[in-house]
Design an enzyme around this catalytic site. Structure first.
Site, PDB file in Angstrom:
ATOM      1  CG  HIS A 183      33.473  48.998  31.623  1.00 27.76           C
ATOM      2  ND1 HIS A 183      32.658  47.938  31.888  1.00 27.76           N
ATOM      3  CD2 HIS A 183      32.918  49.632  30.567  1.00 27.76           C
ATOM      4  CE1 HIS A 183      31.664  47.908  31.026  1.00 27.76           C
ATOM      5  NE2 HIS A 183      31.798  48.928  30.211  1.00 27.76           N
ATOM      6  CB  ILE A 230      28.644  30.264  29.152  1.00 25.37           C
ATOM      7  CG1 ILE A 230      27.632  29.122  29.344  1.00 25.37           C
ATOM      8  CG2 ILE A 230      29.411  30.124  27.852  1.00 25.37           C
ATOM      9  CD1 ILE A 230      28.211  27.728  29.410  1.00 25.37           C
ATOM     10  CG  HIS A 243      28.668  43.585  31.521  1.00 20.93           C
ATOM     11  ND1 HIS A 243      28.253  44.716  32.186  1.00 20.93           N
ATOM     12  CD2 HIS A 243      30.020  43.641  31.462  1.00 20.93           C
ATOM     13  CE1 HIS A 243      29.327  45.435  32.506  1.00 20.93           C
ATOM     14  NE2 HIS A 243      30.404  44.810  32.087  1.00 20.93           N
ATOM     15  NE  ARG A 269      33.731  46.838  27.330  1.00 12.44           N
ATOM     16  CZ  ARG A 269      33.972  46.416  28.554  1.00 12.44           C
ATOM     17  NH1 ARG A 269      35.010  46.879  29.225  1.00 12.44           N
ATOM     18  NH2 ARG A 269      33.190  45.521  29.137  1.00 12.44           N
ATOM     19  CG  ASP A 306      36.808  39.417  29.647  1.00  7.74           C
ATOM     20  OD1 ASP A 306      37.839  40.062  29.420  1.00  7.74           O
ATOM     21  OD2 ASP A 306      36.121  39.578  30.666  1.00  7.74           O
ATOM     22  NE  ARG A 327      39.430  48.657  33.098  1.00  9.70           N
ATOM     23  CZ  ARG A 327      38.322  47.919  33.129  1.00  9.70           C
ATOM     24  NH1 ARG A 327      37.779  47.613  34.288  1.00  9.70           N
ATOM     25  NH2 ARG A 327      37.747  47.504  32.003  1.00  9.70           N
ATOM     26  NE  ARG A 336      31.387  49.983  58.809  1.00 14.55           N
ATOM     27  CZ  ARG A 336      30.513  49.072  59.231  1.00 14.55           C
ATOM     28  NH1 ARG A 336      29.415  48.820  58.524  1.00 14.55           N
ATOM     29  NH2 ARG A 336      30.726  48.402  60.336  1.00 14.55           N
TER      30      ARG A 336
HETATM   31  C1  SDX Z   1      34.278  41.934  33.039  1.00 13.16           C
HETATM   32  O1  SDX Z   1      31.665  45.273  35.569  1.00 13.16           O
HETATM   33  C2  SDX Z   1      32.408  45.475  34.536  1.00 13.16           C
HETATM   34  O2  SDX Z   1      32.351  46.502  33.906  1.00 13.16           O
HETATM   35  C3  SDX Z   1      33.327  44.327  34.162  1.00 13.16           C
HETATM   36  C4  SDX Z   1      34.084  44.437  32.839  1.00 13.16           C
HETATM   37  C5  SDX Z   1      35.058  45.617  32.890  1.00 13.16           C
HETATM   38  O3  SDX Z   1      35.399  46.139  31.807  1.00 13.16           O
HETATM   39  O4  SDX Z   1      35.529  45.961  33.975  1.00 13.16           O
HETATM   40  O5  SDX Z   1      33.187  44.603  31.762  1.00 13.16           O
HETATM   41  C6  SDX Z   1      34.966  43.186  32.585  1.00 13.16           C
HETATM   42  O6  SDX Z   1      34.479  41.543  34.158  1.00 13.16           O
HETATM   43  C7  SDX Z   1      33.322  41.221  32.098  1.00 13.16           C
HETATM   44  C8  SDX Z   1      32.598  40.009  32.725  1.00 13.16           C
HETATM   45  C9  SDX Z   1      33.494  38.781  32.648  1.00 13.16           C
HETATM   46  N1  SDX Z   1      32.873  37.613  33.313  1.00 13.16           N
HETATM   47  C10 SDX Z   1      32.398  36.562  32.630  1.00 13.16           C
HETATM   48  O7  SDX Z   1      32.395  36.514  31.409  1.00 13.16           O
HETATM   49  C11 SDX Z   1      31.933  35.423  33.496  1.00 13.16           C
HETATM   50  C12 SDX Z   1      30.608  34.892  32.993  1.00 13.16           C
HETATM   51  N2  SDX Z   1      29.595  35.862  33.234  1.00 13.16           N
HETATM   52  C13 SDX Z   1      28.737  35.766  34.340  1.00 13.16           C
HETATM   53  O8  SDX Z   1      29.078  34.986  35.406  1.00 13.16           O
HETATM   54  C14 SDX Z   1      27.846  36.976  34.632  1.00 13.16           C
HETATM   55  O9  SDX Z   1      27.179  37.318  33.476  1.00 13.16           O
HETATM   56  C15 SDX Z   1      28.500  38.208  35.280  1.00 13.16           C
HETATM   57  C16 SDX Z   1      29.281  37.846  36.527  1.00 13.16           C
HETATM   58  C17 SDX Z   1      29.424  38.923  34.302  1.00 13.16           C
HETATM   59  C18 SDX Z   1      27.355  39.186  35.671  1.00 13.16           C
HETATM   60  O10 SDX Z   1      26.608  38.568  36.618  1.00 13.16           O
HETATM   61  P1  SDX Z   1      25.353  39.180  37.383  1.00 13.16           P
HETATM   62  O11 SDX Z   1      25.041  40.539  36.937  1.00 13.16           O
HETATM   63  O12 SDX Z   1      25.588  38.995  38.839  1.00 13.16           O
HETATM   64  O13 SDX Z   1      24.212  38.254  36.879  1.00 13.16           O
HETATM   65  P2  SDX Z   1      23.843  36.846  37.427  1.00 13.16           P
HETATM   66  O14 SDX Z   1      25.051  36.010  37.636  1.00 13.16           O
HETATM   67  O15 SDX Z   1      22.952  37.034  38.621  1.00 13.16           O
HETATM   68  O16 SDX Z   1      23.016  36.271  36.216  1.00 13.16           O
HETATM   69  C19 SDX Z   1      21.646  36.595  35.969  1.00 13.16           C
HETATM   70  C20 SDX Z   1      21.046  35.415  35.239  1.00 13.16           C
HETATM   71  C21 SDX Z   1      21.227  34.118  36.020  1.00 13.16           C
HETATM   72  O17 SDX Z   1      20.158  33.266  35.633  1.00 13.16           O
HETATM   73  P3  SDX Z   1      18.877  33.060  36.596  1.00 13.16           P
HETATM   74  O18 SDX Z   1      19.445  32.538  37.901  1.00 13.16           O
HETATM   75  O19 SDX Z   1      18.273  34.426  36.778  1.00 13.16           O
HETATM   76  O20 SDX Z   1      18.039  32.089  35.875  1.00 13.16           O
HETATM   77  O21 SDX Z   1      21.728  35.201  33.987  1.00 13.16           O
HETATM   78  C22 SDX Z   1      22.408  33.930  34.025  1.00 13.16           C
HETATM   79  C23 SDX Z   1      22.514  33.585  35.493  1.00 13.16           C
HETATM   80  O22 SDX Z   1      22.632  32.206  35.671  1.00 13.16           O
HETATM   81  N3  SDX Z   1      23.736  34.167  33.460  1.00 13.16           N
HETATM   82  C24 SDX Z   1      24.481  33.219  32.912  1.00 13.16           C
HETATM   83  C25 SDX Z   1      25.651  33.874  32.502  1.00 13.16           C
HETATM   84  N4  SDX Z   1      25.586  35.179  32.804  1.00 13.16           N
HETATM   85  C26 SDX Z   1      24.400  35.343  33.399  1.00 13.16           C
HETATM   86  N5  SDX Z   1      24.284  31.905  32.747  1.00 13.16           N
HETATM   87  C27 SDX Z   1      25.270  31.217  32.150  1.00 13.16           C
HETATM   88  N6  SDX Z   1      26.416  31.797  31.731  1.00 13.16           N
HETATM   89  C28 SDX Z   1      26.622  33.107  31.892  1.00 13.16           C
HETATM   90  N7  SDX Z   1      27.759  33.677  31.501  1.00 13.16           N
END
Ligand code: SDX
Length: 374
Positions: free
Chosen positions: A187, A256, A261, A270, A312, A337, A356
């Site tokens: 990915h 959550i 993403h 996917r 996931d 992976r 860097r």
């Molecule tokens: C993988 O990068 C890749 O390609 C990864 C992957 C791969 O194949 O390698 O696809 C595999 O790692 C998938 C992701 C798995 N992680 C999770 O499911 C954990 C839950 N998800 C999040 O924490 C979050 O969505 C991330 C970490 C995946 C992405 O985070 P970002 O891009 O840094 O976004 P963010 O945390 O800044 O969120 C932006 C907004 C926020 O709200 P505001 O502050 O703007 O109001 O969206 C909200 C966040 O709070 N938000 C969520 C959320 N995801 C985003 N709120 C609640 N639950 C969530 N899951």
């Protein structure tokens, strides 16, 4: 330097080129070496996709035969590594166990520092062939069971079930697992792959880069999410409790798991394929209660926030129905992976530039070390 110049989390920053995979944000699509991932999942085995990721082309029949024969020959791990795995505390984190095993393989490889196409392929194929054996032994020792030796007569996915459970389950289960491996294989510049590229950029070795990538994948914001999804669904319990659970989690500002993403904002390409694989596991096991919960939770959360499931979300409950312990889901992600990581390590080596970046300092102004420090 202004706040706007700082790209926190490197969000939106393009740091290099890659020919391994293409993630298209606008269409939520993903291709490996030009092939859409859902087409690969429908038509290929994980072995074929591993070959594609490393070689750039799908194998011919003869190339696949040679590739699978070579993988089957490398599955056995050395007895000292078995002893090392068995000596670790039973409650060690399974990702620490995987990381230890990768570091061990580097430590006993007298050619660990060799680079170039042949050396890289040798190490990458060794890790690809031996990680399932390592993960299976770790599963069994946690259950107080002796290791089951790999079988040369079985394909990659079937052999993994054989080594974990000492039996090969129904064909649909093996196929659903194989599909998950294809979807997890690669990915682009996700956090663990980028970690591997950072380590490689210092001209360190492939084992070190992979051990670092395992560490990055462990976290629940990345690969650890598949386990966290299952733990979350188990905590919620039943479909009728989803809404109330989400109310509370959001009030507590919790993330959550399995949703959102960094790149995809309208859904992960996917997910539909993995969801189908999960549904086929529900059919095999008859666990419709988990499917009801899965659907109710998704509908409620997406309805409120417009944040969509990532891979996931369906893979966690699918692995659960396949019979794996929740704590082994992220090591299973590693098994897939390893193909993408090592392809990126080879790419980084071939056109290297030390990674860097700069930082903007916001600490103390420069000052003199006081002669009297009290
Ligand atoms: C993988 O990068 C890749 O390609 C990864 C992957 C791969 O194949 O390698 O696809 C595999 O790692 C998938 C992701 C798995 N992680 C999770 O499911 C954990 C839950 N998800 C999040 O924490 C979050 O969505 C991330 C970490 C995946 C992405 O985070 P970002 O891009 O840094 O976004 P963010 O945390 O800044 O969120 C932006 C907004 C926020 O709200 P505001 O502050 O703007 O109001 O969206 C909200 C966040 O709070 N938000 C969520 C959320 N995801 C985003 N709120 C609640 N639950 C969530 N899951």
């Amino acid at each position: 330097m202004s706040e706007q110049d700082i790209k926190k989390g490197l969000a939106g920053v393009v740091v290099d080129t890659t020919a391994v995979s293409k993630v298209v944000q606008e269409t939520n699509s993903l291709t490996y070496r030009g092939y859409p991932v859902q087409e690969l999942a429908a038509a290929c085995s994980f072995e074929e996709v591993a070959y594609l990721i490393w070689h750039g082309e799908l194998p011919t029949r003869a190339q696949l035969d040679e590739f699978t024969r070579s993988e089957r020959d490398k599955r056995e791990i050395d007895p000292q590594l078995v002893d090392l795995l068995l000596s670790l505390p039973r409650d060690s984190h399974p990702m620490h166990v995987v990381q230890t095993a990768v570091a061990y393989l580097g430590a006993v490889d007298p050619h660990a520092d060799e680079t170039g196409e042949e050396a890289n392929r040798r190490i990458a194929e060794r890790l690809y062939a031996q990680l399932p054996t390592i993960v299976a032994i770790d599963h069994r020792r946690r259950h107080g069971l002796d290791p089951v030796a790999p079988s040369k007569d079985l394909g990659y996915a079937a052999n993994f079930f054989h080594m974990v459970f000492d039996e090969v389950p129904a064909e649909e289960i093996v196929r659903a697992f194989d599909i998950s491996m294809i979807l997890y294989a690669e990915h682009s510049f996700n956090a663990s792959t980028f970690t591997a590229r950072v380590i490689t950029s210092t001209t360190s070795d492939m084992y070190s880069a992979v051990a670092g990538a395992v560490g990055a994948l462990k976290g629940p914001l990345h690969g650890g999410a598949n386990e966290a999804v299952m733990a979350m669904l188990e905590e919620v319990g039943t479909a009728d409790r989803a809404s109330e659970w989400i109310d509370r989690a959001l009030a507590e500002k919790k993330k959550i798991m399995g949703f959102g993403h960094r790149v995809y904002k309208n859904g992960d390409s996917r997910v539909p394929t993995m969801r189908k694989a999960f549904e086929s596991m529900v059919e095999v096991t008859g666990d419709t209660q988990l499917l009801d919960l899965y659907n109710a939770f998704e509908e409620d959360f997406v309805g409120r926030k417009g944040i969509y499931p990532n891979l996931d979300y369906p893979s966690g409950p699918a692995y659960h129905l396949m019979g794996f312990d929740t704590e082994q889901f992220t090591p299973i992600f590693v098994m897939a992976r390893i193909t993408g990581w090592t392809a990126h390590i080879m790419e980084q080596q071939a056109a290297n530039a030390l990674i860097r970046p700069l930082s903007a300092y916001d600490g103390q102004e420069q000052r003199e070390v006081p002669a009297d420090r009290g």
